[in-house]
Structures are given as structure tokens and as C-alpha cells.
Scaffold this motif. Sequence first.
Motif, short mmCIF file in Angstrom:
data_model
loop_
_atom_site.label_atom_id
_atom_site.label_comp_id
_atom_site.label_asym_id
_atom_site.label_seq_id
_atom_site.Cartn_x
_atom_site.Cartn_y
_atom_site.Cartn_z
N VAL A 54 0.84 -1.14 0.05
CA VAL A 54 0.06 0.06 -0.04
C VAL A 54 1.07 1.12 0.08
O VAL A 54 1.75 1.31 0.72
N PHE A 55 0.33 2.43 -0.75
CA PHE A 55 1.13 3.61 -0.71
C PHE A 55 0.13 4.76 -0.55
O PHE A 55 -1.07 4.71 -0.62
N SER A 56 0.65 5.72 0.03
CA SER A 56 -0.03 6.73 0.33
C SER A 56 0.37 8.35 -0.64
O SER A 56 1.52 8.57 -0.36
N CYS A 57 -0.54 8.79 -1.22
CA CYS A 57 -0.21 9.88 -2.16
C CYS A 57 -0.59 11.29 -1.35
O CYS A 57 -1.67 11.50 -1.13
N GLY A 67 -5.22 5.37 1.03
CA GLY A 67 -3.93 4.58 0.51
C GLY A 67 -4.41 3.91 -0.85
O GLY A 67 -5.45 3.79 -1.19
N VAL A 68 -3.53 3.68 -1.61
CA VAL A 68 -3.32 3.14 -3.09
C VAL A 68 -2.50 1.91 -3.18
O VAL A 68 -1.58 1.62 -2.52
N CYS A 69 -3.00 0.89 -4.15
CA CYS A 69 -2.30 -0.18 -4.41
C CYS A 69 -1.13 0.08 -5.28
O CYS A 69 -0.80 1.21 -5.74
N THR A 70 -0.37 -0.97 -5.86
CA THR A 70 0.76 -0.72 -6.43
C THR A 70 0.73 0.02 -7.63
O THR A 70 1.28 1.06 -8.12
#
Length: 454
Positions: A54-57, A67-70
Motif C-alpha cells: 500500500v502507498f499513500s499519495c 492508500g492506493v495499490c501498487t
Amino acid sequence: MEEEQVFSEGDQIVSIHEFMEGIEAQQLEADLVLGGDEGKECTYEKGYMRRQAVFSCLTCTPGGNAGVCTACSLICHEGHKVVELWTRRRFRCDCGNEKFGEFKCKLVKERDRLNGSNVYNQNYGGLYCTCRRPYPDPENEDQGEMLQCCICEDWFHETHLGLPPSLQVPRDDEGEPAFDELICQSCISRCSFLENYPDLFVSPSEVDDEEAPESQDAQATKSAETGTAEVPSTETSLLGEPHMNGLTLETALGGRPVQSLQAGSIAEKIEPISAVEELYVSSTSHTGESSTFDNVTCKLKKTEDGSKQFNSEAENADTGGRQKVLEPGQAVFLTKSWRSELCLCDACKSTYAAKGVEFLLDKEDTLQEYEEAAKRKREEAMQKEDGTTQAFLQKLGHVQRMELVHGINDFTTELGSFLTPFGQNGKTVTRDDIDEFFQGLQKKRRLNSNLGPQ
């Protein structure tokens, strides 16, 4: 035929085979972090996945509450200020939902307004540990390793685990963590049932007073011991306030420093346990015998003093120095495969559910299973390649092989020099930066071609 070799910087001998092995090792490390996700498809339609990267922009959601996926981090948020969160449990991709305003996901057009079951902590804002600092911390070059709590999934500095100066994180002779997973001092209240399993703990290592590092938690620990300090609740921790397995942040992700956030910017939280649930848990009988509510015999037995304890096969077995009780305000360290030792009777399962930690019984929730799944995906992908790379190398002549290795070494050196300032300054690499890098390589190649052999 002998393996082709060349000399690189520092007169280190490097062969094509060794270089390819190095590349494969780096690819494997990336696959373990991403769970084998190639980043081509948004995971939204897969629902709340047991685990995923998970990533946060912070460009789109500066409050750090999404959060967003790869795939979305690479395609939808390219060039944005993105925080890598490594792996999270039971998460559904937020990209393009109500939290992103007018921004729409490029991969999945239709989705719910919000993902109500997602849980967010301060990491989504780029902050970690009880000190609420970014990683890497631009104001602290000697910040040491960070370890992750297996309950809240926040990351902590070793000196912020509530341990007194005379104790430190247990490590083996090679300096590697001597435990499987860690539960931070904020989450231990959710796992008070572990008091019944003394053999599952690994005691912190003792250090001499002269060698003991100055702990930033020392004062808080003393207050906790005298009853003058209160351990933060789980709900507070998940809101981004002060809040590990043997995995370190250095090996899990390349975090980037971001601006500090105001407390309370993370709006989502876990609902507290209801009074009814607490009553049910506290009134449940654990006698070591099957009851009408149990499908499985409880592993816990009553001791002579009336307390409950894990029914170990060896009554007087040596505990190996493991701690016997949960110390207030201190993180705890757990042995390998400790989850498999938890009781599975109905009463104990109800306890886990009431505490919100029923995921501990899910094998696929463990980091080991997440990484094993990534390895299996990688092996399948490599089999599909059917030796294409090796076949290509075998077709090359001696001169071509030497030129290839020299070119790869030059490229590696140039790339390292290019990326170093970004890592030191915590700056995100943009497409323009990458284009500029390759344009520079092309100019250098043309210059070398015009000069001819030296």
C-alpha cells in the motif's frame, strides 16, 4: 569455456553470472515487498485483500488518510509525493474515491465512495513511531533501525519501545532480531490474553549500565512503573498519536521525509470494544475442559493460584529465559510460529474477535506467508520466461559479452550517482528527472563514439 570476467571500481572482479545474480536478488527483494504484484492492474475489485503493498499519495491526500495499490501508485500517481507503506492487512485501494476530490483513478472508473473497513494510522502521513517523525529523518542521521508492530503495523525506533536502559531488543550473535514478531506498548492491551502463554515470549537482552544507550522512553517507563503514566490506548494509536516483527523498515521500504501533520488529521479509527463483548469475554470460563460452547478443548489450564496458563506438554521445561509477565508500557517480543500456539476453542476465538485481533489466526496474514506467496509468483514468472535471458547471453561472442558487462557497470555507477542526492534529500524522482538522466547517458555515448578508440 571459462566464465567472462571484468574489473570494476576498486579492482573488484565481476562476471556476467555474478552480475545477473545480483540483479535477480534485487528483483526478489522488490517482489517480497510488493507481494509479487507486477503493478499492472488496480486491486480494488479484489476487495479487502488479506495483504497487499500500500502507498499513500500526499499530493492528492495531504491529510494522510487514504492508500492506493501498487498499480495506482505507478500509473495514477506518477510524479506525486508518494509514501511507501510496505504491506497492510485487509485493505482496499482508495484511489479515485471521495477522499481524492476531483481526481479519478485511471484504472478503475466505478467504485464506492469510501472503503469503510480500511484502517489508517500515522504512517499514511509519512510519520512513524511514538516520536511521530518521518523516515528517513532529516534531523537525525543516526536513527538506527525501525521495527514493526504486528498488530497496528506502525514502525518504531528501538529506543522508543518502552524498554529501560538496562534492556534492549533481543538479537542473535550476528546482530539479527532473535524474535519473530513484536507487539508495541500501545497494542499490548489488546493482547492481554498472551499473559496466559509465558513460553511464547522472548526476553529483551540485558546490557551493562555503562554500555546501555540513553533511552528516550526511560522517564515514561519509570512513570508507568509507579503508576503515574498511562499507556496510550489502541484507539489513540490508530488516530496517529504516539503509538514489529523482526522485519526492519530499512529492508522493507524506502521511506521519504514529509512535512509533519497536525494531530487528529487521521479521521478513521477502530470502534472500541462494546460493554457486551467485554462482559462476554470476562465471564467466559477457561478450565482446560470442553464446554457446551466449545468445539475444541481449550489449551489453557488453571494453575494452583487460580490464574490461567498455556497447557505446555512439559510441565517443568526450561523457559530459556523468556519473560513471564507483560510489563506495563513495554513492547513484547514473540517466538517463531507463536500464532500457531494460540488456543482455537470457541471461547478464546471470541476473545480475539472482541479485541479486534482475530487476524492472528489467519495464516495468510503473516509476513512469512505473504513473502512465500511472492516467491511462488516469481518462480512461476521465471519459468514462463523459459530461459530467454540466458539464451541471449549464450549467443553473444567474447567481445560482445565484455562490452555488455562494461556497459552494465558504467550504467550502474551512473545510476547510483544520479539517485544518491534524491535519497539524501528525500526528494521524489520524477519522470522529468529520469528523462534528463537518460538524455545525459545518450550524450555521453555519442561523445565516446565520436572520440573513437583511445
